[in-house]
Design an enzyme around this catalytic site. Structure first.
Site, PDB file in Angstrom:
ATOM      1  N   SER A 163       0.830  -1.200   0.000  1.00  0.00           N
ATOM      2  CA  SER A 163       0.000   0.000   0.000  1.00  0.00           C
ATOM      3  C   SER A 163       0.870   1.258   0.000  1.00  0.00           C
ATOM      4  CB  SER A 163      -0.957  -0.048   1.196  1.00  0.00           C
ATOM      5  OG  SER A 163      -1.977   0.906   1.084  1.00  0.00           O
ATOM      6  N   GLU A 257      -9.841  -4.008  -6.118  1.00  0.00           N
ATOM      7  CA  GLU A 257      -9.302  -3.016  -5.197  1.00  0.00           C
ATOM      8  C   GLU A 257      -9.202  -1.620  -5.790  1.00  0.00           C
ATOM      9  OE1 GLU A 257      -5.137  -2.328  -4.073  1.00  0.00           O
ATOM     10  OE2 GLU A 257      -4.946  -4.465  -4.502  1.00  0.00           O
TER      11      GLU A 257
END
Length: 314
Positions: A163, A257
């Protein structure tokens, strides 16, 4: 753009486990992490609640967790109880640059450690808004250089992150390249956040699909890390950097996502400059699904794929 779509062919108990997990785990995330991170509660409170939710994740007993110091900062050290190989993992944890810690990421880092048989370092770094860019990047940069000073050979180092940590790991590699400092032998980036201008199409199209991250979270927290830095500065948005001359890299991302577009555009930029980047897109998966290993068969398979990539690039 060339990319590989991963859809596991499971059977028997594993198939049933996957089916149940793909229903139950997103429901849990939607009821806990997603609303917490999208809330407007003060950042210190959000951090504390996040630590409370994530600190009791499943940790394999075969991973020994201790602590050390690199460049004067705390750093988590994870080693295989059965003994480590010459491989070293330097992992930058995610958390939107404002939350999380080495402890919250143990379910992922401990399994990477065991899969790679690697001595694993997970450095702490200053978080925003107290320390906007380049505070955190300065910290991981100094920690990496301290690892080299300990005598660790760059050819044995794998640089990884998830991330925001994936974006910071890439920014670190770019800084090392630009300063003529030794680069790691390879990189693996999990759901990397590489565009803080927030131009990715999936921020809108995947917002309802991703059970982990929300558009509201990203829009609210981005300014905290940017501070006075322009959002298209390559230090915060490495998507816009000159990407030539970087180590071989594996990027893993899910079809469901919110940051999918970041990885897809990174692959386009990599292909254009000759950077050897392999993009694998995991069917039906969400942001940071690798954190759920042992509960989700796809997470275990993704970690195994990272280990295979490292082995293939030795």
């Amino acid at each position: 753009m060339s990319r590989e779509i991963i859809s596991l062919k499971l059977s028997g108990a594993k198939r049933m486990q996957s089916a149940v997990a793909k229903k139950a785990l997103p429901a849990v995330l939607r009821a806990t992490m997603r609303p917490l991170w999208a809330s407007k509660i003060p950042v210190p409170t959000m951090r504390s609640l996040t630590e409370g939710l994530l600190r009791y994740g499943l940790i394999p007993r075969a991973a020994k967790i201790s602590s050390t110091r690199l460049a004067g900062r705390d750093c988590e050290l994870i080693t295989p109880a059965a003994g480590a190989s010459e491989q070293v993992l330097f992992f930058v944890h995610g958390g939107g640059y404002v939350a999380c810690s080495p402890r919250t990421h143990r379910p992922l880092t401990s399994r990477l450690c065991l899969a790679l048989k690697a001595t694993t370092y997970v450095p702490t770094y200053r978080l925003a808004p107290e320390a906007p860019y380049p505070g955190g990047l300065d910290d991981v940069h100094q920690s990496y250089l301290a690892l080299l000073k300990k005598g660790v050979s760059p050819e044995h180092i794998s640089l990884m992150g998830d991330s925001a940590g994936g974006g910071m790991a890439l920014a670190l590699a770019l800084r090392l390249r630009d300063r003529g400092e030794p680069l790691p032998a390879r990189m693996a980036l999990i759901s990397p956040w590489v565009d803080l201008t927030l131009q990715g199409e999936s921020l809108q199209s995947k917002n309802d699909l991703d059970p982990m991250l929300s558009q509201a979270w990203i829009y609210a927290k981005t300014p905290l890390y940017l501070g006075k830095t322009a959002a298209d500065d390559p230090g915060v948005s490495p998507l816009f950097a000159d990407l030539a001359g970087l180590p071989k890299t594996l990027v893993q991302v899910g079809t469901n996502e919110i940051l999918l577009s970041d990885s897809e555009r990174l692959k386009v930029r990599a292909d254009a400059c000759g950077w050897a980047l392999q993009l694998t897109v995991w069917d039906g998966m969400w942001h940071d699904f690798q954190m759920l290993a042992d509960m989700l068969p796809e997470a275990n398979a993704a970690i195994e794929a990272i280990a295979e990539f490292v082995e293939s690039t030795k």
